[in-house]
Motif scaffolding. Structure first.
Motif, PDB file in Angstrom:
ATOM      1  N   UNK A  20     -24.918 -10.260  -1.057  1.00  0.00           N
ATOM      2  CA  UNK A  20     -24.051 -11.175  -0.697  1.00  0.00           C
ATOM      3  C   UNK A  20     -24.561 -11.901  -1.723  1.00  0.00           C
ATOM      4  N   UNK A  21     -25.721 -12.698  -2.382  1.00  0.00           N
ATOM      5  CA  UNK A  21     -25.771 -13.011  -3.483  1.00  0.00           C
ATOM      6  C   UNK A  21     -25.473 -13.438  -4.836  1.00  0.00           C
ATOM      7  N   UNK A  22     -25.241 -11.970  -4.960  1.00  0.00           N
ATOM      8  CA  UNK A  22     -24.171 -11.424  -6.159  1.00  0.00           C
ATOM      9  C   UNK A  22     -22.982 -11.375  -6.219  1.00  0.00           C
ATOM     10  N   UNK A  23     -22.576 -11.422  -5.376  1.00  0.00           N
ATOM     11  CA  UNK A  23     -20.952 -12.004  -4.166  1.00  0.00           C
ATOM     12  C   UNK A  23     -20.417 -13.345  -4.440  1.00  0.00           C
ATOM     13  N   UNK A  24     -21.720 -14.251  -4.274  1.00  0.00           N
ATOM     14  CA  UNK A  24     -21.232 -15.366  -4.046  1.00  0.00           C
ATOM     15  C   UNK A  24     -21.656 -15.856  -5.271  1.00  0.00           C
ATOM     16  N   UNK A  25     -22.290 -15.567  -6.545  1.00  0.00           N
ATOM     17  CA  UNK A  25     -22.230 -15.648  -7.851  1.00  0.00           C
ATOM     18  C   UNK A  25     -21.047 -15.555  -8.979  1.00  0.00           C
ATOM     19  N   UNK A  26     -20.182 -14.599  -8.130  1.00  0.00           N
ATOM     20  CA  UNK A  26     -19.313 -13.316  -9.324  1.00  0.00           C
ATOM     21  C   UNK A  26     -17.937 -13.623  -8.316  1.00  0.00           C
ATOM     22  N   UNK A  27     -17.687 -14.470  -7.225  1.00  0.00           N
ATOM     23  CA  UNK A  27     -16.373 -14.079  -6.131  1.00  0.00           C
ATOM     24  C   UNK A  27     -15.291 -14.849  -6.776  1.00  0.00           C
ATOM     25  N   UNK A  28     -15.537 -15.853  -7.821  1.00  0.00           N
ATOM     26  CA  UNK A  28     -14.726 -16.747  -8.707  1.00  0.00           C
ATOM     27  C   UNK A  28     -13.919 -15.949 -10.068  1.00  0.00           C
ATOM     28  N   UNK A  29     -15.168 -14.795 -10.468  1.00  0.00           N
ATOM     29  CA  UNK A  29     -14.872 -14.325 -11.528  1.00  0.00           C
ATOM     30  C   UNK A  29     -14.114 -13.304 -11.342  1.00  0.00           C
ATOM     31  N   UNK A  30     -14.234 -12.446  -9.669  1.00  0.00           N
ATOM     32  CA  UNK A  30     -14.119 -11.116  -9.851  1.00  0.00           C
ATOM     33  C   UNK A  30     -12.770 -10.661 -10.725  1.00  0.00           C
ATOM     34  N   UNK A  31     -12.932  -9.221 -11.629  1.00  0.00           N
ATOM     35  CA  UNK A  31     -11.858  -8.839 -12.055  1.00  0.00           C
ATOM     36  C   UNK A  31     -11.101  -7.749 -11.542  1.00  0.00           C
ATOM     37  N   UNK A  32     -10.456  -7.798 -12.323  1.00  0.00           N
ATOM     38  CA  UNK A  32      -9.351  -6.330 -11.715  1.00  0.00           C
ATOM     39  C   UNK A  32      -9.853  -5.567 -11.279  1.00  0.00           C
ATOM     40  N   UNK A  33     -11.708  -4.486 -10.881  1.00  0.00           N
ATOM     41  CA  UNK A  33     -11.975  -4.209 -10.561  1.00  0.00           C
ATOM     42  C   UNK A  33     -13.112  -4.269  -9.424  1.00  0.00           C
ATOM     43  N   UNK A  34     -12.821  -5.751  -9.115  1.00  0.00           N
ATOM     44  CA  UNK A  34     -13.448  -5.600  -8.370  1.00  0.00           C
ATOM     45  C   UNK A  34     -15.202  -5.974  -8.148  1.00  0.00           C
ATOM     46  N   UNK A  35     -15.933  -5.710  -7.477  1.00  0.00           N
ATOM     47  CA  UNK A  35     -17.407  -5.453  -7.071  1.00  0.00           C
ATOM     48  C   UNK A  35     -17.564  -4.585  -6.120  1.00  0.00           C
ATOM     49  N   UNK A  36     -17.783  -3.319  -5.972  1.00  0.00           N
ATOM     50  CA  UNK A  36     -18.396  -2.524  -5.031  1.00  0.00           C
ATOM     51  C   UNK A  36     -19.279  -1.325  -5.151  1.00  0.00           C
TER      52      UNK A  36
END
Length: 262
Positions: free
Chosen positions: A214-230
């Protein structure tokens, strides 16, 4: 009195020119030969007959070839030991496949019976059935449905007549999400996958791993690329994607099915 050899009217003896048509009587008269239409158009008629005859012959040979091919492949032979080298035919409907082979009914009936187990929703269906020269057949069956405005389900089943593979993938896509809590499957949503694959342990593990990030998502959520986070495991995945100002997730449960459809 004599007659003009050209116009046939009577003229006086000794006339040098016919007073009626002006024929020069001293130079003699040779009537114009009339050429028959057959002589004029005969060569063109022969050319036309030749071209038409060639076209008819080619059409007949092509028809004979197609009839022969249809006759040779109208029955699904036993699978040979040879590896497939080319495709005999492809079909995108069960009806076309069944109509092409006298013994395809068993395969079609088995697919229809399988579809009856998917009766919870009215699925859109698509088929790809490929017959190879060694008479192995690759079946690709896809079923999709919109459960609601934000949730879609797709089931893909792939197997072959030789029973060399038997793969299934259940994909759940959830859209219109705005918070991290919404990125996690609810019990009802997980139950949708479980309805088609009783063992959801892999998906639950992937979701647990996502929860820990969750913490990683909060830091990346504005810049998630085409492949996202998974998270990924053996073809299964749980991936978060950016969507306008919000997010969506795709959850894929891939596994080897216990039984073949045919």
């Amino acid at each position: 009195m004599k007659k003009c050899p050209r116009c046939g009217k009577e003229i006086n003896e000794g006339e040098k020119y016919c007073p009626h048509c002006g024929l020069d009587l001293d130079s003699g008269y040779r009537p114009e030969k009339k050429h028959s239409k057959l002589r004029l158009y005969g060569p063109w008629i022969l050319i036309f007959i030749g071209i038409f005859g060639m076209m008819f012959y080619q059409s007949f040979m092509l028809s004979s070839s197609l009839t022969s091919t249809t006759s040779e492949t109208s029955t699904l032979e036993e699978i040979s030991d040879d590896n497939a080298t080319y495709i005999i035919a492809s079909y995108d409907t069960l009806a076309d496949f069944q109509n092409a082979y006298s013994n395809a009914s068993d395969y079609v009936n088995d697919i229809v019976a399988y579809e009856e187990t998917l009766s919870d929703y009215i699925f859109n269906k698509s088929y790809s059935i490929t017959v190879y020269d060694n008479y192995n057949i690759a079946f690709e069956l896809t079923y999709s449905v919109s459960i609601n405005d934000n949730l879609t389900l797709k089931i893909n089943r792939s197997y072959d007549r030789a029973h060399s593979y038997n793969d299934e993938t259940i994909t759940l896509k959830k859209t219109g999400l705005s918070s991290f809590a919404e990125l996690l499957l609810t019990d009802d949503e997980l139950a949708i996958i479980q309805n088609y694959h009783s063992d959801t342990s892999v998906i639950e593990t992937l979701m647990s791993n996502i929860t820990a990030r969750e913490d990683e998502f909060e830091s990346k959520k504005e810049t998630l690329g085409h492949y996202g986070m998974g998270e990924y495991e053996d073809g299964s995945s749980y991936v978060i994607h950016r969507q306008d100002t919000g997010y969506y997730i795709t959850v894929k449960d891939s596994f080897t099915a216990d039984e073949y459809i045919s």
